[in-house]
Write an enzyme that holds these catalytic residues in place. Structure first.
Site, PDB file in Angstrom:
ATOM      1  N   GLU A 267     -74.422 132.304  47.843  1.00 51.15           N
ATOM      2  CA  GLU A 267     -73.854 132.722  49.112  1.00 51.15           C
ATOM      3  C   GLU A 267     -74.887 133.355  50.032  1.00 51.15           C
ATOM      4  O   GLU A 267     -74.849 133.162  51.254  1.00 51.15           O
ATOM      5  CB  GLU A 267     -72.685 133.690  48.868  1.00 51.15           C
ATOM      6  CG  GLU A 267     -71.425 133.026  48.337  1.00 51.15           C
ATOM      7  CD  GLU A 267     -71.502 132.665  46.868  1.00 51.15           C
ATOM      8  OE1 GLU A 267     -70.674 131.850  46.414  1.00 51.15           O
ATOM      9  OE2 GLU A 267     -72.399 133.194  46.169  1.00 51.15           O
TER      10      GLU A 267
ATOM     11  N   HIS B 247     -59.983 136.037  43.187  1.00 54.91           N
ATOM     12  CA  HIS B 247     -59.566 135.010  44.143  1.00 54.91           C
ATOM     13  C   HIS B 247     -58.407 135.494  45.015  1.00 54.91           C
ATOM     14  O   HIS B 247     -57.606 134.681  45.489  1.00 54.91           O
ATOM     15  CB  HIS B 247     -59.153 133.726  43.410  1.00 54.91           C
ATOM     16  CG  HIS B 247     -60.254 133.131  42.591  1.00 54.91           C
ATOM     17  ND1 HIS B 247     -60.492 133.517  41.295  1.00 54.91           N
ATOM     18  CD2 HIS B 247     -61.198 132.211  42.893  1.00 54.91           C
ATOM     19  CE1 HIS B 247     -61.534 132.845  40.826  1.00 54.91           C
ATOM     20  NE2 HIS B 247     -61.987 132.048  41.779  1.00 54.91           N
TER      21      HIS B 247
END
Length: 393
Positions: free
Chosen positions: A127, A197
């Protein structure tokens, strides 16, 4: 354990065979887990309750001012916005983990075949590298659209966003900027996402001048706001409520259109209580407003904040000055959540108008649970109790 799970999740998503299985509806373990966004998708009746949404999506009226519309769910409206951008702007590129295959949530499906692998391409599982690469592209003047596969995994890129992207214009005295960078990420709870998540990290970035943060509530809003983020000359973070990817369906304009950033929308006018939310929670608050009217005879004014930073203080304060009461609700933990910033500002601006203490109904100060998610989320019953308490204060 978490790292291993994440690796398996992403590896399976990048596997062509897995993508084909998901597309065809084959019950692969990963595909079913990611795509089971409503109880109808779950063949096991005994687990339906746990995966049931805590709200009912109510579509907005079909917009007529933007031309022809088409029935789309939220992920398809995102795809439409990206398609419009790629067609209009030859410098636009989309990159991230598995975007060339369509992405875990299918938001980029078909775009590589249409526009080529030089404009839609996969990146390593990094990322920090994705955002750093996007900054570099944007500095050259091109349009960079980066996807972080889940908002929960944006933290490795925190340094690049906060110390580089947000400050690039300032540190160069406006000689250079990376304002053509947009970062997309699935956001919020999904019914079974658990610790890694389900997070809502908007408050972390709200403390950082130089970036804009936007969260839509519906397919129509998602397309218009995403196109505005892409066109905006500041780096933007666009969080997409993942539970709405398939649960939310509306008639969405086919051609490009733009919804202004930093403007909250009053969805329902009222006189007794102001309700403020964004993303999925807007639909929870819509139900709360209906319950308050039916059960208490209380008139609620509902506001979708839409842009978290810079947020629309005028619309919120004007409403609270009229109603005298404010309830802010979000899924993120209560301590340090953006509801605290809204509450503080309203208290400073509307103190003499308040008829009751400002209420916050948010997530708890714990990691996001799995089997206990129904107890964690700020559902309509918790919000309704807060409205009753304010009215009876």
């Amino acid at each position: 354990m978490a790292a291993a799970a994440r690796f398996l999740l992403k590896s399976a998503a990048s596997s062509k065979a897995s993508i084909n299985n998901i597309t065809k509806g084959v019950r692969s373990g990963l595909g079913l887990t990611l795509l089971r966004l409503s109880p109808k998708c779950d063949p096991h009746a005994r687990t339906q309750k746990r995966h049931a949404a805590h709200f009912t999506f109510q579509p907005d009226p079909t917009p007529t001012e933007y031309g022809q519309t088409q029935k789309m769910n939220l992920f398809q409206s995102i795809t439409s916005a990206l398609d419009n951008t790629l067609a209009k702007d030859p410098t636009a590129v989309i990159f991230g983990e598995d975007v060339a295959f369509g992405g875990v949530f299918r938001c980029t499906v078909g775009l590589r075949d249409k526009y080529g692998q030089d404009r839609i391409f996969n990146t390593p599982l990094c990322e920090q590298g994705i955002v750093g690469f996007g900054i570099g592209i944007a500095v050259t003047g091109a349009t960079a659209i980066a996807e972080i596969q889940f908002a929960d995994y944006i933290y490795p890129a925190f340094d690049q966003i906060v110390n580089e992207a947000a400050k690039y214009r300032y540190r160069s005295g406006n000689l250079f900027d990376c304002g053509s960078l947009t970062i997309r990420a699935p956001w919020g709870c999904v019914g079974h996402g658990s610790l890694y998540h389900s997070q809502s990290p908007e408050a972390f970035f709200a403390h950082c001048p130089g970036v804009k943060i936007v969260i839509p509530r519906s397919p129509v809003q998602a397309k218009g706001l995403l196109l505005s983020c892409i066109e905006d000359k500041n780096p933007c973070i666009f969080f997409e409520p993942k539970i709405l990817y398939r649960a939310a369906v509306e008639q969405v304009p086919v051609e490009p259109y733009y919804i202004p950033l930093s403007q909250a929308e009053v969805l329902q006018e009222g006189s007794d209580v102001t309700l403020v939310a964004w993303g999925t929670q807007v639909h929870v608050m819509r139900e709360v407003a209906n319950m308050a009217q039916e059960k208490l005879g209380v008139s609620c004014e509902l506001i979708d904040l839409q842009t978290i930073l810079p947020w629309d203080t005028d619309t919120v304060c004007k409403s609270v000055a009229k109603t005298g009461r404010l309830l802010v609700s979000h899924e993120a933990p209560v301590t340090g959540g953006f509801a605290a910033e809204i509450s503080s500002t309203v208290q400073e601006e509307c103190f003499l108008n308040l008829e009751a203490p400002i209420a916050r109904v948010c997530g708890y100060d714990t990691p996001f649970p799995h089997i206990f998610e129904p107890f964690y989320i700020p559902d309509k019953w918790k919000c309704f109790e807060a409205v009753k308490k304010m009215i009876n204060y």
